[in-house]
Design a protein around this motif. Structure first.
Motif, PDB file in Angstrom:
ATOM      1  N   GLN A 147      -7.566   1.304   6.165  1.00 54.47           N
ATOM      2  CA  GLN A 147      -8.670   1.003   5.066  1.00 54.47           C
ATOM      3  C   GLN A 147      -9.735  -0.195   5.535  1.00 54.47           C
ATOM      4  OE1 GLN A 147      -6.911   0.435   0.960  1.00 54.47           O
ATOM      5  NE2 GLN A 147      -5.132   1.509   1.375  1.00 54.47           N
ATOM      6  N   SER A 148     -10.814  -0.020   4.958  1.00 57.04           N
ATOM      7  CA  SER A 148     -11.827  -1.047   5.079  1.00 57.04           C
ATOM      8  C   SER A 148     -12.352  -1.286   3.816  1.00 57.04           C
ATOM      9  CB  SER A 148     -12.833  -0.765   5.941  1.00 57.04           C
ATOM     10  OG  SER A 148     -13.503   0.520   5.656  1.00 57.04           O
ATOM     11  N   ARG A 149     -12.997  -3.004   3.861  1.00 54.95           N
ATOM     12  CA  ARG A 149     -13.694  -3.161   2.503  1.00 54.95           C
ATOM     13  C   ARG A 149     -12.590  -3.010   1.161  1.00 54.95           C
ATOM     14  NH1 ARG A 149     -19.819  -0.545   2.627  1.00 54.95           N
ATOM     15  NH2 ARG A 149     -20.251  -1.415   4.672  1.00 54.95           N
ATOM     16  N   CYS A 150     -11.232  -3.409   1.502  1.00 56.01           N
ATOM     17  CA  CYS A 150     -10.264  -3.181   0.643  1.00 56.01           C
ATOM     18  C   CYS A 150     -10.184  -4.495  -0.276  1.00 56.01           C
ATOM     19  CB  CYS A 150      -9.039  -2.922   1.226  1.00 56.01           C
ATOM     20  SG  CYS A 150      -7.532  -2.661   0.396  1.00 56.01           S
ATOM     21  N   ARG A 151     -10.047  -4.477  -1.607  1.00 54.69           N
ATOM     22  CA  ARG A 151      -9.860  -5.616  -2.354  1.00 54.69           C
ATOM     23  C   ARG A 151      -8.423  -6.164  -2.831  1.00 54.69           C
ATOM     24  NH1 ARG A 151     -15.361  -6.019  -6.105  1.00 54.69           N
ATOM     25  NH2 ARG A 151     -16.859  -5.945  -4.453  1.00 54.69           N
ATOM     26  N   VAL A 152      -7.589  -4.763  -3.098  1.00 53.46           N
ATOM     27  CA  VAL A 152      -6.187  -4.975  -3.483  1.00 53.46           C
ATOM     28  C   VAL A 152      -5.458  -3.817  -2.840  1.00 53.46           C
ATOM     29  CG1 VAL A 152      -6.861  -6.061  -5.776  1.00 53.46           C
ATOM     30  CG2 VAL A 152      -6.872  -3.582  -5.784  1.00 53.46           C
ATOM     31  N   LEU A 153      -4.225  -4.143  -2.618  1.00 51.20           N
ATOM     32  CA  LEU A 153      -3.472  -3.085  -2.195  1.00 51.20           C
ATOM     33  C   LEU A 153      -2.604  -2.480  -3.485  1.00 51.20           C
ATOM     34  CD1 LEU A 153      -1.755  -5.083   0.651  1.00 51.20           C
ATOM     35  CD2 LEU A 153      -3.729  -3.702   0.978  1.00 51.20           C
ATOM     36  N   ARG A 154      -2.978  -1.103  -3.537  1.00 45.98           N
ATOM     37  CA  ARG A 154      -2.448  -0.641  -4.862  1.00 45.98           C
ATOM     38  C   ARG A 154      -1.423   0.554  -4.483  1.00 45.98           C
ATOM     39  NH1 ARG A 154      -4.509  -1.626  -9.494  1.00 45.98           N
ATOM     40  NH2 ARG A 154      -6.773  -1.916  -8.473  1.00 45.98           N
ATOM     41  N   CYS A 155      -0.173   0.304  -5.035  1.00 46.00           N
ATOM     42  CA  CYS A 155       0.974   1.314  -5.061  1.00 46.00           C
ATOM     43  C   CYS A 155       0.451   2.591  -5.579  1.00 46.00           C
ATOM     44  CB  CYS A 155       2.066   0.758  -5.175  1.00 46.00           C
ATOM     45  SG  CYS A 155       3.524   1.952  -5.074  1.00 46.00           S
ATOM     46  N   ALA A 156       0.600   3.768  -4.814  1.00 51.04           N
ATOM     47  CA  ALA A 156       0.198   4.833  -5.899  1.00 51.04           C
ATOM     48  C   ALA A 156       1.292   5.553  -6.420  1.00 51.04           C
ATOM     49  CB  ALA A 156      -0.075   5.893  -4.618  1.00 51.04           C
ATOM     50  N   TYR A 157       2.462   4.768  -6.496  1.00 50.52           N
ATOM     51  CA  TYR A 157       3.605   5.544  -7.534  1.00 50.52           C
ATOM     52  C   TYR A 157       3.253   4.914  -9.007  1.00 50.52           C
ATOM     53  CZ  TYR A 157       8.446   6.700  -8.122  1.00 50.52           C
ATOM     54  OH  TYR A 157       9.584   7.310  -8.521  1.00 50.52           O
ATOM     55  N   HIS A 158       3.423   3.607  -9.146  1.00 49.72           N
ATOM     56  CA  HIS A 158       3.344   3.113 -10.437  1.00 49.72           C
ATOM     57  C   HIS A 158       2.103   2.055 -10.663  1.00 49.72           C
ATOM     58  CE1 HIS A 158       7.651   4.200 -10.305  1.00 49.72           C
ATOM     59  NE2 HIS A 158       7.192   4.841 -11.388  1.00 49.72           N
ATOM     60  N   SER A 159       1.249   1.956  -9.505  1.00 43.69           N
ATOM     61  CA  SER A 159      -0.083   1.361  -9.436  1.00 43.69           C
ATOM     62  C   SER A 159       0.214  -0.271  -9.522  1.00 43.69           C
ATOM     63  CB  SER A 159      -0.870   1.651 -10.832  1.00 43.69           C
ATOM     64  OG  SER A 159      -2.297   1.345 -10.791  1.00 43.69           O
ATOM     65  N   TRP A 160       1.347  -0.655  -9.148  1.00 46.29           N
ATOM     66  CA  TRP A 160       1.323  -1.926  -8.736  1.00 46.29           C
ATOM     67  C   TRP A 160       0.761  -2.494  -7.785  1.00 46.29           C
ATOM     68  CZ3 TRP A 160       6.429  -5.237  -9.339  1.00 46.29           C
ATOM     69  CH2 TRP A 160       7.368  -4.935 -10.763  1.00 46.29           C
ATOM     70  N   SER A 161      -0.256  -3.630  -8.083  1.00 47.65           N
ATOM     71  CA  SER A 161      -1.230  -4.210  -6.955  1.00 47.65           C
ATOM     72  C   SER A 161      -1.115  -5.405  -6.593  1.00 47.65           C
ATOM     73  CB  SER A 161      -2.421  -3.908  -7.603  1.00 47.65           C
ATOM     74  OG  SER A 161      -2.757  -4.672  -8.945  1.00 47.65           O
ATOM     75  N   TYR A 162      -1.551  -5.595  -5.195  1.00 45.19           N
ATOM     76  CA  TYR A 162      -1.276  -7.091  -4.613  1.00 45.19           C
ATOM     77  C   TYR A 162      -2.767  -7.390  -4.036  1.00 45.19           C
ATOM     78  CZ  TYR A 162       3.525  -5.514  -4.807  1.00 45.19           C
ATOM     79  OH  TYR A 162       4.809  -4.898  -5.426  1.00 45.19           O
ATOM     80  N   ASP A 163      -2.757  -8.803  -3.943  1.00 49.83           N
ATOM     81  CA  ASP A 163      -4.115  -9.187  -3.305  1.00 49.83           C
ATOM     82  C   ASP A 163      -3.766  -9.159  -1.706  1.00 49.83           C
ATOM     83  OD1 ASP A 163      -2.855 -11.364  -2.462  1.00 49.83           O
ATOM     84  OD2 ASP A 163      -3.797 -12.527  -4.011  1.00 49.83           O
ATOM     85  N   LEU A 164      -4.691  -9.268  -0.891  1.00 47.01           N
ATOM     86  CA  LEU A 164      -4.609  -9.063   0.491  1.00 47.01           C
ATOM     87  C   LEU A 164      -3.635 -10.269   1.116  1.00 47.01           C
ATOM     88  CD1 LEU A 164      -8.040  -7.576   1.495  1.00 47.01           C
ATOM     89  CD2 LEU A 164      -6.083  -6.388   0.651  1.00 47.01           C
ATOM     90  N   THR A 165      -3.265 -11.346   0.388  1.00 49.59           N
ATOM     91  CA  THR A 165      -2.531 -12.249   0.954  1.00 49.59           C
ATOM     92  C   THR A 165      -0.783 -11.858   0.592  1.00 49.59           C
ATOM     93  OG1 THR A 165      -2.754 -13.679  -0.984  1.00 49.59           O
ATOM     94  CG2 THR A 165      -4.164 -14.049   1.011  1.00 49.59           C
TER      95      THR A 165
END
Length: 372
Positions: free
Chosen positions: A105-123
């Protein structure tokens, strides 16, 4: 009986016999190239705590860049965060173990799991977990992604699954020395990433690495590929080695005309396990072998163009190396089949000068450290 002996016996390994075989330039027992227990042992003993090539720095140069891939048998994601730093994690959502990232990915702001939509910042910090507000025993700060170690060398990104690993140059201190003494180029702006391949191979990773380390076979197996560009006869190239790393220097043939794919020397830096960095006129090539099973592996091949080199000439080099590695791959797969039919009586025999002797020593040292 000691724990070490019991564990070695669980793997079908007689430590004294292997020590004796290596002293006589013989190889590891044949079953270590197809036994599932040995494969699992190597994944932990070798690949879970070693630096391995991961990606071109070009793919992680800008804030929001994200790359996912395998490092050994660990699924890993590396990001370029707002703080400008590279961050690496196991690509495993802390909720149910689903991959957090499934493609570059590029220009990504969050890492979002496609299973249950838990999300993480890039750190790697958990920033979103839908419908968990009422969970009284749930604390987002306890559910960050598991970190891995990340480092760079020139225009290359490396990962060690052990988050507490010493930096790459501390683990391999001769890298810096050999840059000066052998002429390796560790600048980040000379080579530009162009072509990436991941080739699935029907052989144990050690067979592939074995073929990649030594050039005893080059005049026969690569007579119409690599040996047309470089002097690969035994004695025509030099070798230095230390701890878990070797470097070899091949001389290029004088070109008969400007279109010949020859001329200029080739430097090959190998460091254990399974990484090779090739530098020469026109390009840099980086290889990383990834075990995928007892009798299979994936070979990551990344090609970088040198400054000022015409694209058509670069592409011809890529084709030559693809042919070379296809030849190596076919040989390794044939060896893999024959290992099964020669159980009990077959052992490798190596020339003392060949690089493979060093690779075997590195592998065996890793075995012994883990068995201890």
């Amino acid at each position: 009986m000691t724990g070490k002996a019991t564990r070695a016996e669980d793997l079908g390994i007689d430590v004294a016999e292997v020590e004796d075989a290596l002293q006589r330039n013989r190889g590891l027992p044949p079953h270590t190239y197809y036994d599932p227990n040995v494969y699992e042992f190597e994944a932990k003993a070798i690949f879970s705590n070693s630096w391995q090539y991961f990606a071109p720095l070009d793919q992680l140069s800008t804030e929001g860049d994200v790359v996912a891939g395998l490092v050994g048998n660990s699924s890993v994601v590396v990001t370029r965060a707002k703080d400008g730093e590279l961050h690496g994690f196991l690509n495993i959502c802390r909720h149910r173990g689903y991959p957090v990232v499934e493609k570059e990915q590029s220009r990504c702001r969050v890492l979002r799991c496609a299973y249950h939509s838990w999300s993480y910042d890039l750190t790697g910090n958990l920033v979103g977990a839908p419908d968990t507000e009422s969970e009284t025993h749930f604390d987002k700060s306890d559910s960050s992604l598991f970190p891995v170690a990340v480092d760079t060398w020139g225009s290359l990104v490396f990962v060690n699954p052990d988050p507490n690993a010493a930096p790459l140059r501390v683990t391999h201190p001769h890298m810096t020395q050999w840059v000066a003494e052998e002429g390796l180029d560790d600048s980040s702006d000379r080579y530009t990433y162009r072509v990436g391949l991941e080739v699935n191979q029907g052989s144990n990773w050690k067979l592939w690495q074995d073929n990649n380390y030594e050039c005893y076979h080059c005049l026969t197996l690569h007579s119409e590929s690599l040996s047309k560009a470089f002097a690969t006869k035994d004695g025509d190239y030099s070798l230095r080695y230390t701890d878990r790393m070797t470097i070899s220097h091949y001389k290029g043939f004088e070109p008969e005309n400007s279109d010949d794919l020859s001329g200029g020397d080739q430097l090959v830096l190998h460091f254990f396990p399974g990484c090779s960095i090739v530098q020469q006129n026109d390009l840099m090539l980086v290889l990383q072998v990834i075990p995928t099973g007892p009798e299979s592996c994936c070979v990551r091949q990344h090609y970088f163009i040198d400054k000022g080199v015409p694209e058509d000439r670069f592409n011809r080099w890529v084709d030559l190396y693809k042919q070379t590695f296809n030849e190596d791959g076919e040989a390794a797969e044939k060896q893999q089949r024959n290992l099964r039919t020669n159980v009990g009586g077959f052992q490798f025999v190596y020339k003392r000068e060949e690089h493979s002797v060093r690779m075997l020593a590195y592998t065996w040292n890793a075995y012994k450290a883990a068995l201890a």
